[in-house]
Design an enzyme around this catalytic site. Structure first.
Site, PDB file in Angstrom:
ATOM      1  N   ARG A  74       0.852  -1.200   0.000  1.00 32.56           N
ATOM      2  CA  ARG A  74       0.000   0.000   0.000  1.00 32.56           C
ATOM      3  C   ARG A  74       0.882   1.242   0.000  1.00 32.56           C
ATOM      4  NH1 ARG A  74      -3.323  -0.419   4.986  1.00 32.56           N
ATOM      5  NH2 ARG A  74      -4.509  -1.953   3.779  1.00 32.56           N
ATOM      6  N   LYS A 209      -5.294   7.187  12.511  1.00 33.00           N
ATOM      7  CA  LYS A 209      -5.769   7.721  11.238  1.00 33.00           C
ATOM      8  C   LYS A 209      -6.244   9.162  11.396  1.00 33.00           C
ATOM      9  CE  LYS A 209      -7.183   3.169   9.529  1.00 33.00           C
ATOM     10  NZ  LYS A 209      -8.286   2.345   8.980  1.00 33.00           N
ATOM     11  N   CYS A 428     -14.703  -3.982   0.491  1.00 29.69           N
ATOM     12  CA  CYS A 428     -13.288  -4.292   0.725  1.00 29.69           C
ATOM     13  C   CYS A 428     -12.879  -5.418  -0.217  1.00 29.69           C
ATOM     14  CB  CYS A 428     -13.065  -4.678   2.180  1.00 29.69           C
ATOM     15  SG  CYS A 428     -13.847  -6.234   2.647  1.00 29.69           S
ATOM     16  N   CYS A 434      -7.346 -11.698   1.502  1.00 22.41           N
ATOM     17  CA  CYS A 434      -7.351 -11.145   2.858  1.00 22.41           C
ATOM     18  C   CYS A 434      -7.494 -12.266   3.883  1.00 22.41           C
ATOM     19  CB  CYS A 434      -8.474 -10.129   3.034  1.00 22.41           C
ATOM     20  SG  CYS A 434      -8.557  -9.456   4.715  1.00 22.41           S
ATOM     21  N   CYS A 473     -15.540  -8.918   6.784  1.00 27.57           N
ATOM     22  CA  CYS A 473     -15.357  -9.231   8.197  1.00 27.57           C
ATOM     23  C   CYS A 473     -15.825  -8.036   9.009  1.00 27.57           C
ATOM     24  CB  CYS A 473     -13.880  -9.569   8.475  1.00 27.57           C
ATOM     25  SG  CYS A 473     -12.798  -8.123   8.555  1.00 27.57           S
ATOM     26  N   CYS A 477     -12.593  -1.689   6.948  1.00 31.23           N
ATOM     27  CA  CYS A 477     -11.976  -1.231   5.701  1.00 31.23           C
ATOM     28  C   CYS A 477     -12.976  -0.565   4.762  1.00 31.23           C
ATOM     29  CB  CYS A 477     -11.285  -2.396   5.003  1.00 31.23           C
ATOM     30  SG  CYS A 477      -9.894  -3.082   5.939  1.00 31.23           S
TER      31      CYS A 477
END
Length: 569
Positions: A74, A209, A428, A434, A473, A477
């Site tokens: 990323r 964040k 996501c 993932c 999940c 995200c």
């Protein structure tokens, strides 16, 4: 608590020699496609997640082979802005070192998937040659700083973008581990300098964040972040920011001590203090966040443990100046504005719908080829939105017609061939890469949105914009807990259904029914759509209607978040 009593993640950070670990040895080990166990934790600070193809696990196990290890990388890209030359460079990298696709994330940056270990160093070296890096895109540090990208307000967008870059640079980890590991630079002795003057050898307890919004638009879901900065304008300029603290989307099923939380507005700082203010807030979390339980280590839990009055006192102490009273603001919408728009400086901007942010050449849509062609003639910027879409920004009058011809040639219209529901949906990545995914998300979204839109059309509300979020999940995200309709995966084909957020990102949704399949999801939504069509007030959103009508009840506390409104049975 002694060092040996700390959780493993804390021990690894403290013993890592400022994030060096044994990463270079791991990269040089050609006997495996994986990194050493402790290095998989440290690699996150460098922007990498080790993954494997879950759909090949059983086949490889039977063949007595290790999992099909690969990496997701990323970028750190504050504000989501890059040049056409950088776009073309990333497009080339996608073929050389990844799976041939570019993925736009909800954190306003790129992810490369299916990168094998031997390609990590050359990939990061190519990023460096483009003036880009992946430092701190993951890990227990400040992540990518995201911003509002409303193209109507380019002058103030530029100011917000500058602040995003400044905050990102201030809160970036400083160790030479990145240069030594990936760029093959020699260690440098810096006499009298600390390797990590801000983070120290402990770094943060968990990820952190920051987001910046320009009201009334909230396309970055500013209150979902540890620090939410809400720009306050006067006389055409940004005079400062309201600060909100303690937002976060992640939670764990069955653990009632974990929950999503919206950031709490606590006060105002002048614009020239905002970078220092963010550093002070991150320092409070660095020094007081929980380090004994990672499930309780996010800033939202620190604030709930100590209280907002405690935070304000600590802020005044660390920053040197107390917060000023909050200024008035309104957050009304969190979606993107598709098609061409003209800003206050006379420049043109084209917002393109990118389904789930996935840029590749599909059978019916040569999306990656089209954007490469646009980048070759574009002289402005590309801006990634937090809704996984893309803005061709800063287009001159002379360039506009040429870009529009490419848009028409490749069928890149403004999304009119898809429903308003699909254009405003977020998902996501989930399966197959993932490791946290419990159910499909990105691959399921087109089918799901088509079926939900069909129900809406049958109810006479097919043109309504309703925010749909799907996550594989319970983690955040896709920011699922801010969707008017949201699904979080429980098991293959099974989801929790959440309803009732508002369109401005000011209210979390609620768990409506848990662990249900598609048939039950559609059966639950059908009568709600029909009632919405009959009983809604003028200009009332779906989530607001659900609250006003009493279908969704307000929270009495975080413990409510795990309790479905409709019991199973």
């Amino acid at each position: 608590m002694s060092h040996d009593d700390l959780p493993l993640a804390e021990q690894i950070k403290r013993e890592s020699r400022y994030l060096r670990g044994t990463l270079r040895d791991s990269l040089a080990d050609h006997a495996t496609g994986a990194l050493r166990d402790e290095d998989t934790h440290l690699s996150k600070f460098h922007g990498l997640y080790q993954q494997d193809d879950r759909e090949l696990r059983e086949e490889r196990r039977q063949q007595k082979l290790e999992p099909h290890f690969q990496f997701m990388l990323r970028l750190r890209l504050p504000g989501g802005v890059l040049t056409p030359d950088q776009w073309l460079g990333l497009d080339e990298v996608a073929d050389r070192f990844a799976d041939g696709s570019l993925r736009l994330t909800t954190r306003q940056t790129f992810q490369f998937h299916r990168v094998f270990k031997e390609n990590l160093q050359p990939l990061i070296q190519d990023l460096d040659s483009l003036g880009l890096d992946s430092r701190g895109a993951c890990g227990d540090v400040n992540r990518n700083v995201v911003t509002n990208v409303n193209p109507h307000l380019s002058a103030n967008h530029a100011r917000v973008y500058d602040h995003a870059v400044q905050i990102s640079e201030r809160l970036m980890w400083r160790s030479r581990a990145y240069e030594e590991t990936w760029l093959n630079e020699a260690p440098k002795t810096r006499e009298g300098e600390e390797e990590e003057p801000f983070y120290t050898y402990r770094y943060l307890p968990r990820k952190f964040k920051v987001a910046i919004a320009l009201p009334p638009h909230n396309d970055c879901d500013v209150l979902a972040n540890d620090i939410g900065l809400i720009a306050i304008e006067a006389h055409g300029d940004i005079i400062g920011y309201n600060i909100a603290v303690g937002g976060g989307m992640g939670m764990t099923y069955g653990e009632t001590g974990t929950y999503p939380r919206l950031a709490s507005p606590v006060g105002f700082v002048p614009a020239d203090q905002v970078v220092d203010a963010c550093e002070a807030i991150a320092a409070i979390q660095r020094d007081h966040g929980c380090r004994t339980d990672r499930a309780h280590a996010r800033f939202k839990y620190t604030l709930d443990d100590y209280g907002l009055d405690w935070f304000k006192d600590r802020f005044a102490e660390v920053h040197g100046t107390p917060l000023e009273p909050l200024r008035d603001y309104t957050l009304k919408d969190s979606g993107d504005q598709f098609g061409w728009t003209e800003d206050d400086l006379g420049r043109h901007h084209l917002t393109l719908f990118i389904p789930s942010g996935r840029i590749r050449d599909f059978e019916q849509l040569k999306l990656r080829t089209a954007l490469r062609s646009i980048a070759q003639i574009h002289s402005g910027e590309f801006r990634i939105t937090c809704n996984q879409n893309l803005i061709i920004a800063g287009v001159s009058e002379q360039e506009k017609s040429a870009i529009q011809k490419l848009v028409e040639h490749y069928g890149l219209d403004d999304g009119s061939n898809s429903s308003p529901l699909a254009r405003n949906a977020i998902s996501c990545v989930a399966f197959p890469t993932c490791g946290l995914a419990m159910a499909e998300s990105e691959r399921y979204l087109p089918e799901l949105s088509q079926k939900v839109h069909q129900l809406m059309s049958e109810a006479g509300i097919g043109d309504e914009v309703i925010q749909l979020r799907v996550s594989g999940c319970p983690n955040g995200c896709a920011r699922p807990y801010l969707g008017e309709i949201a699904l979080t995966g429980k098991a293959p084909g099974k989801y929790n259904l959440y309803l009732g957020a508002d369109t401005g990102g000011n209210r979390l949704n609620r768990l409506y029914r848990e662990n249900i399949d598609e048939a039950q999801i559609l059966a639950d939504l059908k009568p709600l759509f029909e009632r919405f069509a009959r009983e809604r007030d003028a200009d009332e959103g779906f989530g607001d209607f659900l609250y006003r009508s009493g279908i969704i009840r307000p929270y009495s506390g975080p413990e409510d978040f795990h309790q479905p409104l409709i019991a199973r049975g």
